[in-house]
Design an enzyme around this catalytic site. Structure first.
Site, PDB file in Angstrom:
ATOM      1  N   LYS A  50      10.210 -12.949  43.385  1.00  0.00           N
ATOM      2  CA  LYS A  50      10.496 -14.383  43.545  1.00  0.00           C
ATOM      3  C   LYS A  50      11.391 -14.901  42.413  1.00  0.00           C
ATOM      4  CE  LYS A  50       6.989 -16.835  41.062  1.00  0.00           C
ATOM      5  NZ  LYS A  50       6.010 -17.797  40.821  1.00  0.00           N
ATOM      6  N   LYS A  72       0.687 -12.250  35.101  1.00  0.00           N
ATOM      7  CA  LYS A  72       0.992 -12.883  33.811  1.00  0.00           C
ATOM      8  C   LYS A  72       0.379 -12.113  32.662  1.00  0.00           C
ATOM      9  CE  LYS A  72       2.126 -17.542  35.185  1.00  0.00           C
ATOM     10  NZ  LYS A  72       1.909 -18.980  35.020  1.00  0.00           N
ATOM     11  N   LYS A 108      11.245 -19.244  36.737  1.00  0.00           N
ATOM     12  CA  LYS A 108      11.738 -19.874  35.495  1.00  0.00           C
ATOM     13  C   LYS A 108      11.724 -18.896  34.345  1.00  0.00           C
ATOM     14  CE  LYS A 108       9.172 -24.183  36.225  1.00  0.00           C
ATOM     15  NZ  LYS A 108       7.718 -24.254  36.308  1.00  0.00           N
TER      16      LYS A 108
HETATM   17  P1  TYM Z   1       4.903 -23.794  39.011  1.00  0.00           P
HETATM   18  O1  TYM Z   1       5.281 -24.730  37.922  1.00  0.00           O
HETATM   19  O2  TYM Z   1       5.014 -22.323  38.761  1.00  0.00           O
HETATM   20  O3  TYM Z   1       5.771 -24.119  40.308  1.00  0.00           O
HETATM   21  C1  TYM Z   1       5.850 -25.421  40.855  1.00  0.00           C
HETATM   22  C2  TYM Z   1       5.992 -25.343  42.362  1.00  0.00           C
HETATM   23  O4  TYM Z   1       7.150 -24.577  42.725  1.00  0.00           O
HETATM   24  C3  TYM Z   1       6.788 -23.547  43.642  1.00  0.00           C
HETATM   25  N1  TYM Z   1       7.660 -22.391  43.403  1.00  0.00           N
HETATM   26  C4  TYM Z   1       8.437 -21.825  44.327  1.00  0.00           C
HETATM   27  N2  TYM Z   1       8.639 -22.123  45.631  1.00  0.00           N
HETATM   28  C5  TYM Z   1       9.523 -21.360  46.306  1.00  0.00           C
HETATM   29  N3  TYM Z   1      10.208 -20.312  45.755  1.00  0.00           N
HETATM   30  C6  TYM Z   1      10.026 -19.977  44.453  1.00  0.00           C
HETATM   31  N4  TYM Z   1      10.692 -18.969  43.912  1.00  0.00           N
HETATM   32  C7  TYM Z   1       9.105 -20.758  43.677  1.00  0.00           C
HETATM   33  N5  TYM Z   1       8.704 -20.703  42.385  1.00  0.00           N
HETATM   34  C8  TYM Z   1       7.806 -21.709  42.242  1.00  0.00           C
HETATM   35  C9  TYM Z   1       5.335 -23.239  43.332  1.00  0.00           C
HETATM   36  O5  TYM Z   1       4.696 -22.634  44.434  1.00  0.00           O
HETATM   37  C10 TYM Z   1       4.790 -24.628  43.028  1.00  0.00           C
HETATM   38  O6  TYM Z   1       4.435 -25.297  44.218  1.00  0.00           O
HETATM   39  N6  TYM Z   1      -0.087 -23.907  38.830  1.00  0.00           N
HETATM   40  C11 TYM Z   1       1.090 -24.552  39.340  1.00  0.00           C
HETATM   41  C12 TYM Z   1       1.193 -26.013  38.944  1.00  0.00           C
HETATM   42  C13 TYM Z   1      -0.021 -26.799  39.288  1.00  0.00           C
HETATM   43  C14 TYM Z   1      -0.386 -27.255  40.567  1.00  0.00           C
HETATM   44  C15 TYM Z   1      -1.613 -27.974  40.375  1.00  0.00           C
HETATM   45  C16 TYM Z   1       0.195 -27.142  41.829  1.00  0.00           C
HETATM   46  C17 TYM Z   1      -0.953 -27.209  38.397  1.00  0.00           C
HETATM   47  N7  TYM Z   1      -1.935 -27.934  39.055  1.00  0.00           N
HETATM   48  C18 TYM Z   1      -2.256 -28.559  41.454  1.00  0.00           C
HETATM   49  C19 TYM Z   1      -0.462 -27.746  42.906  1.00  0.00           C
HETATM   50  C20 TYM Z   1      -1.677 -28.447  42.714  1.00  0.00           C
HETATM   51  C21 TYM Z   1       2.319 -23.841  38.835  1.00  0.00           C
HETATM   52  O7  TYM Z   1       2.286 -23.150  37.857  1.00  0.00           O
HETATM   53  O8  TYM Z   1       3.455 -24.131  39.541  1.00  0.00           O
END
Ligand code: TYM
Length: 331
Positions: free
Chosen positions: A197, A115, A200
């Site tokens: 991957k 990032k 978004k």
């Molecule tokens: P975020 O918002 O980037 O993504 C949310 C969830 O989606 C999963 N994910 C994917 N899984 C499979 N293939 C992909 N291409 C893909 N892109 C995203 C991510 O692994 C995630 O599970 N920091 C975290 C949010 C967060 C969080 C937490 C998660 C904040 N506090 C506590 C778990 C526990 C995040 O940015 O996820």
């Protein structure tokens, strides 16, 4: 003796449109888990401001993401589903745990490295300490399991390290959580570059499918998905594009790889891509229809997120109080 139900915690950032990767890697499992576990889910709006956000857009995205997750199947009668910034224990515990996390540990986080390359003009301290906020999110609820995609695995390892460190300096305070990463769908890849991957924030909109995308665009994106120059549909480590499509198709239809190979034997990539697109559309249409209903009902959304925030505040206060006492604050 009654055994305590396990606690699940997970969260998603409300920035941009939620993708098929988010859905298959995380959200779909949340919905299944809520039937048998004590589930707590959050929209991580505090995490979202590590990159610059337009205030109006963030508010809109957060409300839309809330409605969308209800449409995906999060049931506020069964699970707690709150907006992170509504519960003040998260930032409080994050500060305390910052002091129990090493600079070197955060420097090794691959998401921070990625990032900060992407947002070279805004490498703020929040971007650096963001994993500690995630640690706090998880530990506040004495979480047993965290359903995530594989890109969050390193953050979960940090969570375990910090929890164990705190527990050993003081006395058992936090449950040390386990990651819950699906065998299939943990990393859905970009449709334009299957070595990256699906994200978004990818600048190429053809690389991802969002849950609210219209059916014509979904079909087009799958038809244009980058594959190799062969034509037989089979799982092979040298065919990342086809593998990705097979994983998506398998997650949506429940079919195993050998069944998919049989189904498309001699039929070529064109037909396969169309079938993957169609299967995704028929899975997403009911979600899209429910979304249209939920987003109209602002009063219901507000009731759900307010009630959930109250419950989350109550549970997380207990952990925060314990921590504050152990650290030596007068409470
Ligand atoms: P975020 O918002 O980037 O993504 C949310 C969830 O989606 C999963 N994910 C994917 N899984 C499979 N293939 C992909 N291409 C893909 N892109 C995203 C991510 O692994 C995630 O599970 N920091 C975290 C949010 C967060 C969080 C937490 C998660 C904040 N506090 C506590 C778990 C526990 C995040 O940015 O996820």
């Amino acid at each position: 003796m009654e055994t305590k139900q396990k606690t699940i915690f997970s969260a998603i950032q409300p920035s941009g449109s939620i993708t098929l990767g988010n859905y298959l890697g995380a959200i779909k499992n949340w919905i299944t888990l809520q039937e048998n576990f004590n589930c707590i889910f959050s929209l991580a709006d505090l995490h979202a401001i590590t990159v610059r956000q337009e205030a109006k857009e963030l508010r809109k995205n957060t409300l839309e993401a809330y409605a969308l997750l209800l449409a995906c199947g999060i049931d506020p009668q069964k699970s707690i589903f709150f907006i992170q910034s509504h519960v003040n224990t998260h930032t409080q515990l994050a500060w305390i745990l910052d002091c129990y996390t090493q600079f070197g540990e955060l420097s090794r986080m691959t998401q921070f490295k990625d990032k900060s390359k992407k947002h070279a003009d805004n490498i703020n301290c929040g971007l650096f300490t963001y994993p500690v906020l995630m640690v706090a999110d998880i530990l506040l609820y004495q979480t047993d399991m965290v359903p995530i995609g594989s890109d969050q695995k390193q953050h979960l390892e940090l969570t375990r390290t910090v929890a164990e460190r705190f527990n050993s300096i003081y006395s058992p305070t936090f449950t040390v959580p386990e990651p819950y990463i699906p065998k299939s769908g943990a990393k859905i890849m970009s449709l334009q570059d299957p070595t990256k991957k699906m994200s978004k924030s990818d600048s190429n909109a053809n690389s991802r499918v969002s849950i609210l995308e219209n059916p014509d665009d979904i079909i087009k994106k799958f038809k244009r998905a980058v594959t190799d120059s062969e034509s037989s549909v089979r799982y092979d480590k040298n065919k990342p594009g086809i593998n990705n499509l097979m994983i998506i198709y398998s997650c949506i239809t429940g079919k195993k790889f050998d069944e998919i190979e049989k189904e498309f034997d001699g039929r070529g990539y064109g037909e396969f891509k169309a079938a993957v697109g169609e299967s995704v559309i028929s899975h997403l249409i009911p979600i899209q229809n429910k979304y249209k209903e939920f987003i109209k009902d602002k009063e219901y959304l507000e009731k759900c997120y307010k009630e959930s925030a109250e419950k989350a505040q109550y549970i997380s206060n207990k952990t925060l109080n314990k921590v504050m006492k152990k650290v030596g604050f007068i409470i």
